[in-house]
Motif scaffolding. Sequence first.
Motif, PDB file in Angstrom:
ATOM      1  N   ASP A   1     -27.524  21.632 -32.134  1.00 22.56           N
ATOM      2  CA  ASP A   1     -27.194  20.975 -30.872  1.00 22.56           C
ATOM      3  C   ASP A   1     -26.993  19.483 -31.077  1.00 22.56           C
ATOM      4  O   ASP A   1     -27.369  18.934 -32.114  1.00 22.56           O
ATOM      5  CB  ASP A   1     -28.331  21.182 -29.856  1.00 22.56           C
ATOM      6  CG  ASP A   1     -28.421  22.626 -29.387  1.00 22.56           C
ATOM      7  OD1 ASP A   1     -27.416  23.141 -28.876  1.00 22.56           O
ATOM      8  OD2 ASP A   1     -29.490  23.247 -29.533  1.00 22.56           O
ATOM      9  N   GLY A   2     -26.432  18.859 -30.047  1.00 20.62           N
ATOM     10  CA  GLY A   2     -26.258  17.415 -30.094  1.00 20.62           C
ATOM     11  C   GLY A   2     -25.020  17.027 -29.317  1.00 20.62           C
ATOM     12  O   GLY A   2     -24.189  17.872 -28.998  1.00 20.62           O
TER      13      GLY A   2
ATOM     14  N   LYS B   1     -21.042  17.558 -35.425  1.00 13.67           N
ATOM     15  CA  LYS B   1     -21.594  18.890 -35.191  1.00 13.67           C
ATOM     16  C   LYS B   1     -20.672  20.024 -35.637  1.00 13.67           C
ATOM     17  O   LYS B   1     -21.095  20.917 -36.363  1.00 13.67           O
ATOM     18  CB  LYS B   1     -21.868  19.008 -33.695  1.00 13.67           C
ATOM     19  CG  LYS B   1     -22.943  19.953 -33.299  1.00 13.67           C
ATOM     20  CD  LYS B   1     -23.292  19.773 -31.832  1.00 13.67           C
ATOM     21  CE  LYS B   1     -22.053  19.663 -30.984  1.00 13.67           C
ATOM     22  NZ  LYS B   1     -22.298  19.504 -29.579  1.00 13.67           N
TER      23      LYS B   1
ATOM     24  N   ARG C   1     -24.814  22.491 -27.010  1.00 10.37           N
ATOM     25  CA  ARG C   1     -25.648  21.459 -26.390  1.00 10.37           C
ATOM     26  C   ARG C   1     -26.966  22.033 -25.880  1.00 10.37           C
ATOM     27  O   ARG C   1     -27.904  21.292 -25.644  1.00 10.37           O
ATOM     28  CB  ARG C   1     -24.888  20.818 -25.228  1.00 10.37           C
ATOM     29  CG  ARG C   1     -23.825  19.827 -25.668  1.00 10.37           C
ATOM     30  CD  ARG C   1     -22.958  19.420 -24.488  1.00 10.37           C
ATOM     31  NE  ARG C   1     -22.213  18.197 -24.739  1.00 10.37           N
ATOM     32  CZ  ARG C   1     -21.200  18.093 -25.574  1.00 10.37           C
ATOM     33  NH1 ARG C   1     -20.805  19.147 -26.274  1.00 10.37           N
ATOM     34  NH2 ARG C   1     -20.572  16.954 -25.740  1.00 10.37           N
TER      35      ARG C   1
ATOM     36  N   THR D   1     -32.493  25.306 -26.825  1.00 14.36           N
ATOM     37  CA  THR D   1     -33.361  25.298 -25.640  1.00 14.36           C
ATOM     38  C   THR D   1     -33.154  26.515 -24.745  1.00 14.36           C
ATOM     39  O   THR D   1     -34.110  27.101 -24.254  1.00 14.36           O
ATOM     40  CB  THR D   1     -33.102  24.030 -24.796  1.00 14.36           C
ATOM     41  OG1 THR D   1     -31.686  23.897 -24.608  1.00 14.36           O
ATOM     42  CG2 THR D   1     -33.649  22.799 -25.479  1.00 14.36           C
TER      43      THR D   1
ATOM     44  N   LYS E   1     -33.668  25.343 -35.688  1.00 16.89           N
ATOM     45  CA  LYS E   1     -32.973  24.537 -34.681  1.00 16.89           C
ATOM     46  C   LYS E   1     -32.794  23.125 -35.218  1.00 16.89           C
ATOM     47  O   LYS E   1     -33.751  22.518 -35.704  1.00 16.89           O
ATOM     48  CB  LYS E   1     -33.799  24.479 -33.395  1.00 16.89           C
ATOM     49  CG  LYS E   1     -34.051  25.834 -32.774  1.00 16.89           C
ATOM     50  CD  LYS E   1     -34.981  25.707 -31.579  1.00 16.89           C
ATOM     51  CE  LYS E   1     -35.402  27.071 -31.085  1.00 16.89           C
ATOM     52  NZ  LYS E   1     -36.334  26.969 -29.943  1.00 16.89           N
TER      53      LYS E   1
ATOM     54  N   PHE F   1     -31.061  19.260 -34.309  1.00 15.75           N
ATOM     55  CA  PHE F   1     -30.478  18.403 -33.274  1.00 15.75           C
ATOM     56  C   PHE F   1     -29.871  17.193 -33.968  1.00 15.75           C
ATOM     57  O   PHE F   1     -30.571  16.403 -34.598  1.00 15.75           O
ATOM     58  CB  PHE F   1     -31.544  17.967 -32.266  1.00 15.75           C
ATOM     59  CG  PHE F   1     -30.966  17.376 -31.006  1.00 15.75           C
ATOM     60  CD1 PHE F   1     -30.556  18.207 -29.963  1.00 15.75           C
ATOM     61  CD2 PHE F   1     -30.822  16.004 -30.849  1.00 15.75           C
ATOM     62  CE1 PHE F   1     -30.005  17.672 -28.790  1.00 15.75           C
ATOM     63  CE2 PHE F   1     -30.283  15.460 -29.682  1.00 15.75           C
ATOM     64  CZ  PHE F   1     -29.876  16.294 -28.655  1.00 15.75           C
TER      65      PHE F   1
ATOM     66  N   THR G   1     -27.998  13.614 -34.066  1.00 19.39           N
ATOM     67  CA  THR G   1     -27.813  12.423 -33.236  1.00 19.39           C
ATOM     68  C   THR G   1     -27.021  11.395 -34.046  1.00 19.39           C
ATOM     69  O   THR G   1     -26.873  11.529 -35.257  1.00 19.39           O
ATOM     70  CB  THR G   1     -29.164  11.775 -32.844  1.00 19.39           C
ATOM     71  OG1 THR G   1     -29.845  11.367 -34.043  1.00 19.39           O
ATOM     72  CG2 THR G   1     -30.038  12.726 -32.070  1.00 19.39           C
TER      73      THR G   1
ATOM     74  N   SER H   1     -26.638  15.647 -19.830  1.00 22.87           N
ATOM     75  CA  SER H   1     -28.099  15.531 -19.903  1.00 22.87           C
ATOM     76  C   SER H   1     -28.751  15.675 -18.539  1.00 22.87           C
ATOM     77  O   SER H   1     -29.923  16.025 -18.444  1.00 22.87           O
ATOM     78  CB  SER H   1     -28.495  14.181 -20.508  1.00 22.87           C
ATOM     79  OG  SER H   1     -27.906  14.022 -21.772  1.00 22.87           O
TER      80      SER H   1
ATOM     81  N   LYS I   1     -33.057  18.223 -26.621  1.00 18.71           N
ATOM     82  CA  LYS I   1     -33.560  18.604 -27.937  1.00 18.71           C
ATOM     83  C   LYS I   1     -34.749  19.535 -27.750  1.00 18.71           C
ATOM     84  O   LYS I   1     -35.685  19.223 -27.014  1.00 18.71           O
ATOM     85  CB  LYS I   1     -33.985  17.342 -28.686  1.00 18.71           C
ATOM     86  CG  LYS I   1     -34.548  17.626 -30.060  1.00 18.71           C
ATOM     87  CD  LYS I   1     -35.082  16.349 -30.693  1.00 18.71           C
ATOM     88  CE  LYS I   1     -35.995  16.709 -31.836  1.00 18.71           C
ATOM     89  NZ  LYS I   1     -36.965  15.683 -32.139  1.00 18.71           N
TER      90      LYS I   1
ATOM     91  N   ALA J   1     -37.135  21.534 -32.745  1.00 18.99           N
ATOM     92  CA  ALA J   1     -35.900  21.255 -33.494  1.00 18.99           C
ATOM     93  C   ALA J   1     -36.126  20.147 -34.520  1.00 18.99           C
ATOM     94  O   ALA J   1     -36.939  19.255 -34.315  1.00 18.99           O
ATOM     95  CB  ALA J   1     -34.780  20.848 -32.537  1.00 18.99           C
TER      96      ALA J   1
ATOM     97  N   GLU K   1     -34.651  16.903 -36.058  1.00 22.37           N
ATOM     98  CA  GLU K   1     -33.631  15.920 -35.677  1.00 22.37           C
ATOM     99  C   GLU K   1     -33.024  15.285 -36.929  1.00 22.37           C
ATOM    100  O   GLU K   1     -33.748  14.884 -37.835  1.00 22.37           O
ATOM    101  CB  GLU K   1     -34.242  14.837 -34.784  1.00 22.37           C
ATOM    102  CG  GLU K   1     -33.193  13.893 -34.239  1.00 22.37           C
ATOM    103  CD  GLU K   1     -33.708  13.021 -33.101  1.00 22.37           C
ATOM    104  OE1 GLU K   1     -33.288  11.858 -33.041  1.00 22.37           O
ATOM    105  OE2 GLU K   1     -34.517  13.502 -32.277  1.00 22.37           O
TER     106      GLU K   1
END
Length: 228
Positions: free
Chosen positions: A14-15, A21, A136, A140, A149, A151, A153, A187, A196, A200, A202
Amino acid sequence: MENGAAQPVIVAIDGPSGTGKSSTSKAVAAQLGLSYLDTGAQYRAITWWMVTNGIDIDDPSAIAAVAGKPEIVSGTDPNAPTITVDGTDVSAPIRTHEVTSKVSAVSAVPEVRARITELQRSIAAGAEHGIVVEGRDIGTTVLPDADLKIFLTASPEARAARRSGELKGADLHSTREALLKRDAADSSRKTSPLAKAGDAVEVDTTDLTLAQVIECVVTLVEEKRAGK
């Protein structure tokens, strides 16, 4: 697991946009022999269908009423992912500015998310060797039990630079503004916001090359497989 064969592994990545991604997810899946699913393309596909059929994008009830109509089929080969709507190849038209500017509004409608989430879960469940699913809300909401998982950034500046590189001739400042606006919309939406997962890993890609990000994620997946 006792046997020697590699167990199918489900990886959620995700992200926000511009973190690398898609490129990362495709490359990792190809390298590890996994299926690949771009969930954003599915939301773009249903948005394209709504636009093409003259549905009022500003009316969530109008969107909800027809959310079940289009037949969306995603090909999961990471080397040549495909997407069709009612049998039409939409891989090019879903990337237009018209679709991009409307996808957040369509994606926010709960009936659309329920429909697409169900589709995503069935694809993941049917992936024989495992799958990398990027989006995204995968870790979750869609696949909360994913084996791994991640994430991704990156700073808004780095993301804007990458996106304007993809969008030929795009102005960096306006690209950054559009990304931040999209982040805020994704968001803050009530249904499955961009978030996130607590479990997960990061990965900040700001100062990493694409090859480094891929290597990092491949290592994480391989460690996960080995520890099964």
